[in-house]
Design an enzyme around this catalytic site. Structure first.
Site, PDB file in Angstrom:
ATOM      1  CD  GLU A 164       0.306  -1.583   8.042  1.00 47.31           C
ATOM      2  OE1 GLU A 164      -0.056  -0.788   8.946  1.00 47.31           O
ATOM      3  OE2 GLU A 164       0.835  -1.196   6.983  1.00 47.31           O
ATOM      4  CG  ASP A 179       0.398  -4.104   2.058  1.00 47.16           C
ATOM      5  OD1 ASP A 179       0.512  -4.983   2.926  1.00 47.16           O
ATOM      6  OD2 ASP A 179       1.266  -3.228   1.850  1.00 47.16           O
ATOM      7  CG  ASP A 228      -0.349  -0.113   2.517  1.00 48.49           C
ATOM      8  OD1 ASP A 228       0.892  -0.236   2.586  1.00 48.49           O
ATOM      9  OD2 ASP A 228      -1.079  -0.068   3.533  1.00 48.49           O
ATOM     10  CB  SER A 229       4.586   1.720  -0.084  1.00 49.81           C
ATOM     11  OG  SER A 229       4.833   0.532  -0.811  1.00 49.81           O
ATOM     12  CD  GLU A 259       7.759  -0.519   7.767  1.00 52.24           C
ATOM     13  OE1 GLU A 259       6.783  -1.195   7.383  1.00 52.24           O
ATOM     14  OE2 GLU A 259       7.989   0.629   7.331  1.00 52.24           O
ATOM     15  CE  LYS A 279       3.115  -6.132   3.849  1.00 52.90           C
ATOM     16  NZ  LYS A 279       2.672  -4.986   4.670  1.00 52.90           N
TER      17      LYS A 279
END
Ligand code: KIV
Length: 271
Positions: free
Chosen positions: A122, A90, A51-52, A189, A120
């Site tokens: 978070e 993501d 999602d970057s 991270e 993925k």
């Protein structure tokens, strides 16, 4: 007789075998077909449709604005460029938090509409219900602990996480919870290298670090950062392998100059 050499595709199982064999995993982000093709041909093991994309493709300050539809568009483009790598996508902000049913629906859309191989998300204990529910559909899940950019407004800063004892204890517990829930791998991270090493040695699934030192089972970087396309970001953990921002700028300046001088196109570059 066919001389076609069959490509052995990367799977979640391959990553597990690599950890067991002590072979490091190489992962990069990708958001489009052309770049995914190059990275895949170069031998990357895992491509993350991160999602970057919200930052490096769309120019947003955070990862929060990107939508599920936009992530699916990026994932479709990446999948079309890949022959070997495992493609992980993501789940964007708002597509899974606090609602395991929505998490499952979002993951099913990603898998069905893009052809990607895994998702993925978070967070630790707080997303475990979503992890378990996604897994009921047979969709592999990668976890992400430490600096979790989707929670940037909770923390207010992108500094190193889990430096305090209580945070390190929670991170270690979260890693075990995600492993037990069935995640096939974890991104760690921006956490202290010693903590990342300890976590990696205490769980059986592979860990992929970004700013987490060398004691993890693999590394990931944002491709725009490591290739120098994005030249305004200089964290200590980032190694730049190219300076594409200036390379491209120089090439485009030359192109403009050669058009204006009448040098391009020449007699061989026309019909
Ligand atoms: O979105 C992303 O690029 C990521 C990596 C930094 C791991 O989540």
């Amino acid at each position: 007789m066919s001389v076609h050499k069959e490509i052995k595709k990367m799977t979640t199982r391959t990553l597990q075998e690599m950890k067991l064999a002590g072979e490091k995993i190489a992962m990069l982000t990708a958001y489009d077909y052309s770049m995914a093709r190059i990275l895949d041909e170069a031998g990357i093991d895992v491509l993350l449709v991160g999602d970057s994309a919200s930052n490096v493709m769309a120019g947003h300050e955070t990862t929060l604005p990107i939508t599920l539809d936009q992530m699916i568009y990026h994932a479709q483009s990446v999948v079309r460029g890949v022959k070997r790598a495992l493609v992980v996508v993501d789940l964007p902000f708002g597509s899974y938090q606090g609602n395991s049913k929505r998490a499952l629906e979002s993951s099913i859309r990603i898998m069905k509409e893009s052809g990607a191989h895994a998702v993925k998300l978070e967070g630790g204990a707080e997303v475990v219900d979503s992890v378990k529910r996604i897994l009921t559909a047979g969709i592999p899940v990668m976890g992400h602990l430490g600096l979790t950019p989707q929670s940037i407004y909770k923390f207010g800063t992108y500094t190193v996480r889990a430096k305090e004892e209580f945070e390190a204890i929670k991170l270690k517990a979260d890693a075990r919870i995600l492993e037990k829930a069935g995640c096939f791998s974890l991104v760690l991270e921006k956490i202290p290298a010693l903590l990342a090493t300890e976590v990696s040695q205490s769980i059986l699934i592979p860990t992929i670090g970004i700013g987490a030192g060398s004691g993890v089972d693999g590394q990931v970087l944002v491709s725009h950062d490591m290739l120098g396309l994005n030249n305004g970001f200089h964290p200590r953990f980032l190694r730049r392998y190219l300076d594409l921002h200036n390379e491209i700028k120089g090439a485009v300046q030359k192109y403009c100059t050669e058009i204006k001088s009448g040098d391009f196109p020449n007699s061989k570059e026309q019909y």
